[in-house]
Write an enzyme that holds these catalytic residues in place. Structure first.
Site, mmCIF file in Angstrom:
data_model
loop_
_atom_site.group_PDB
_atom_site.id
_atom_site.type_symbol
_atom_site.label_atom_id
_atom_site.label_comp_id
_atom_site.label_asym_id
_atom_site.label_seq_id
_atom_site.Cartn_x
_atom_site.Cartn_y
_atom_site.Cartn_z
ATOM 1 N N SER A 135 18.047 -19.390 43.174
ATOM 2 C CA SER A 135 17.743 -20.520 44.046
ATOM 3 C C SER A 135 18.638 -21.683 43.630
ATOM 4 C CB SER A 135 16.259 -20.894 43.887
ATOM 5 O OG SER A 135 15.957 -22.071 44.592
ATOM 6 N N LYS A 161 19.860 -18.105 47.524
ATOM 7 C CA LYS A 161 19.013 -18.999 48.325
ATOM 8 C C LYS A 161 19.522 -20.408 48.089
ATOM 9 C CE LYS A 161 14.378 -20.899 47.409
ATOM 10 N NZ LYS A 161 12.972 -20.539 47.090
ATOM 11 N N LYS A 163 18.872 -24.566 48.901
ATOM 12 C CA LYS A 163 17.945 -25.586 49.358
ATOM 13 C C LYS A 163 18.639 -26.394 50.450
ATOM 14 C CE LYS A 163 14.497 -24.975 46.418
ATOM 15 N NZ LYS A 163 13.107 -24.709 46.860
ATOM 16 N N ASP A 188 15.895 -22.618 52.027
ATOM 17 C CA ASP A 188 14.542 -23.119 51.749
ATOM 18 C C ASP A 188 14.514 -24.623 52.030
ATOM 19 O OD1 ASP A 188 11.997 -23.660 50.862
ATOM 20 O OD2 ASP A 188 12.296 -22.936 48.808
ATOM 21 N N GLU A 213 12.884 -20.366 54.741
ATOM 22 C CA GLU A 213 11.649 -20.599 53.983
ATOM 23 C C GLU A 213 11.073 -21.982 54.281
ATOM 24 O OE1 GLU A 213 12.274 -19.681 49.856
ATOM 25 O OE2 GLU A 213 10.370 -20.528 49.208
ATOM 26 N N ASP A 238 5.992 -20.341 52.148
ATOM 27 C CA ASP A 238 5.777 -20.547 50.712
ATOM 28 C C ASP A 238 4.577 -21.493 50.580
ATOM 29 O OD1 ASP A 238 5.852 -21.487 48.086
ATOM 30 O OD2 ASP A 238 7.956 -22.021 48.054
ATOM 31 N N LYS A 262 3.868 -16.650 45.035
ATOM 32 C CA LYS A 262 3.951 -17.294 43.713
ATOM 33 C C LYS A 262 2.547 -17.235 43.140
ATOM 34 C CE LYS A 262 7.483 -20.737 44.879
ATOM 35 N NZ LYS A 262 7.723 -22.168 45.158
ATOM 36 N N GLY A 290 9.509 -18.554 42.505
ATOM 37 C CA GLY A 290 9.543 -19.083 41.143
ATOM 38 C C GLY A 290 9.238 -20.562 41.136
HETATM 39 O O1 OSB Z 1 10.229 -23.911 46.926
HETATM 40 O O2 OSB Z 1 10.636 -22.110 45.922
HETATM 41 C C1 OSB Z 1 10.482 -23.330 45.889
HETATM 42 C C2 OSB Z 1 11.184 -24.600 42.355
HETATM 43 C C3 OSB Z 1 10.169 -25.517 42.200
HETATM 44 C C4 OSB Z 1 9.315 -25.748 43.253
HETATM 45 C C5 OSB Z 1 9.459 -25.049 44.445
HETATM 46 C C6 OSB Z 1 10.467 -24.107 44.596
HETATM 47 C C7 OSB Z 1 11.362 -23.913 43.543
HETATM 48 C C8 OSB Z 1 12.516 -23.013 43.617
HETATM 49 C C9 OSB Z 1 13.091 -22.490 42.310
HETATM 50 O O3 OSB Z 1 13.072 -22.722 44.650
HETATM 51 C C10 OSB Z 1 12.748 -21.076 42.081
HETATM 52 C C11 OSB Z 1 13.068 -20.640 40.669
HETATM 53 O O4 OSB Z 1 14.200 -20.233 40.432
HETATM 54 O O5 OSB Z 1 12.176 -20.697 39.796
HETATM 55 MG MG MG Z 2 10.079 -22.440 48.465
#
Ligand code: OSB
Ligand code: MG
Length: 367
Positions: A135, A161, A163, A188, A213, A238, A262, A290
């Site tokens: 991510s 992925k 953001k 995402d 996402e 999510d 999660k 994650g």
């Molecule tokens: O939206 O998936 C998410 C991290 C913190 C809070 C929300 C998210 C995330 C990540 C990181 O996208 C995922 C990871 O590599 O742990």
């Molecule tokens: Mg997410």
């Protein structure tokens, strides 16, 4: 299993680079490590409530309060035949799923160790290796993003992925697709858009994304169904999914076609398994999300991702992607084929590095 002692560690882990999302900038990650002792064994879990209430309403102080004043008193000094029996004592507590999941994870580890089984095996996992992705936060500019993508692909990650946020979305997808026409790619939004932005997501349909996402409201299911009906690309929820009931509602409304599981967000491995089983029965793919976990939470995520329905690569990256040092030994690494090995030793399968845990602990309490 009698629960003799429980210890909470408020930890603060400094990220190797700032993680920028539509929710803000994170320089470090605060979580709670839960240690449960019983019958001479030790179980470890991680509550992924963060320092800020920007992803979820929970924070380290709210999770600390709910654990200390409600969840821990329910199990301390008592004996239980199973994890299920132990966590029932917290059923009266509404919400606060990250608090619950931290304690539950430590109990799963403890019970798995008491039967000399790996957590993966104990949860019903079958895979020895799990496919993993990465991510990537919002970068300063497109060349910097492309450099990051190239680096992670070279390390073997099976999917990327990125953001996105209003103003920095479609241009990023176009730039990556120009360089890498066929990699597995997904975006995402962390709830940064409204239905008025539908055209942006319709335009993304041309770029062969695995999924989009959580584009809309963090608690929304209904409006996502209005968006999904105009898209070829699957929406993945999510933030909006807290339970198997939410999952059913989302499928019945066709609000999403993929689920990010999660454990922290849904209250633990027990509810994660329910969601997984339901999705498997509906032929809906799931993947493990994650929360920038330390190796303790990561070990749980890897074990969960070994269940058969986790067919898409998880946000489960190598320890060094996040932190200069991990608090488990060995730390998590990625294989060149973009998989991560599922630990086979009892419980979470990695040792907690107590010295490193001490280094990142800002507060602790023993019950
Ligand atoms: O939206 O998936 C998410 C991290 C913190 C809070 C929300 C998210 C995330 C990540 C990181 O996208 C995922 C990871 O590599 O742990
Ligand atoms: Mg997410």
């Amino acid at each position: 299993m009698k629960i003799d002692h429980i210890e909470l560690f408020h930890v603060k882990l400094v990220l190797v680079s700032p993680f920028v999302t539509s929710m803000g900038v994170e320089l470090d990650e605060e979580h709670i490590i839960v240690k449960v002792e019983g019958e001479g064994l030790t179980g470890w879990g991680e509550s992924v409530a963060e320092g800020t209430p920007f992803y979820s309403y929970e924070t380290v102080p709210t999770a600390w309060h709910v654990l200390s004043d409600f969840l821990i008193p329910g199990v301390l000094g008592k004996s239980f035949a199973s994890v299920g029996e132990a966590i029932q004592t917290g059923d009266k507590v509404r919400g606060h799923r990250m608090a619950k999941a931290g304690l539950e994870a430590a109990l799963w580890d403890l019970f798995a160790k008491s039967e000399n089984r790996s957590l993966s095996d104990y949860l019903g996992g079958s895979r020895k290796k799990v496919p993993v992705g990465v991510s990537i936060g919002i970068q300063d500019d497109i060349p910097t993003l492309l450099k990051k993508v190239t680096g992670y692909l070279a390390e073997g990650y099976q999917r990327i992925k990125i953001k996105i946020a209003p103003g920095t979305d479609l241009d990023l997808v176009k730039a990556i697709r120009k360089e890498y026409p066929s990699i597995s790619l997904q975006v995402d939004a962390n709830s940064a858009y409204t239905l008025a932005d539908s055209d942006i997501f319709k335009a993304m349909d041309e770029y062969n994304l695995i999924l989009i996402e959580q584009p809309l409201g963090y608690d929304d299911i209904y409006f996502h169904s209005k968006l999904q009906r105009h898209l070829k690309t699957a929406i993945c929820l999510d933030e909006s999914i807290h339970s198997v009931a939410d999952t059913q509602a989302a499928f019945e409304l066709d609000s999403c076609r993929i689920i990010n599981i999660k454990p922290g967000r849904v209250g633990g491995f027990t509810e994660s398994k329910r969601i997984h089983d339901y999705c498997l029965s509906q032929n809906v793919p799931v993947w493990c999300g994650g929360m920038l976990e330390s190796g303790i939470g990561r070990a749980g995520n890897v074990a969960l991702a070994s269940l058969p329905g986790f067919t898409l690569p998880g946000d489960i990256s190598a320890s060094k992607k996040y932190y200069a040092f991990d608090i488990v030994d060995p730390e998590f690494v990625i294989n060149q084929d973009g998989t991560m090995d599922v630990p086979t030793k009892p419980g979470i399968g990695v040792e907690v590095d107590l010295k490193n845990l001490e280094r990142v602990t800002v507060r602790k309490v023993r019950f």
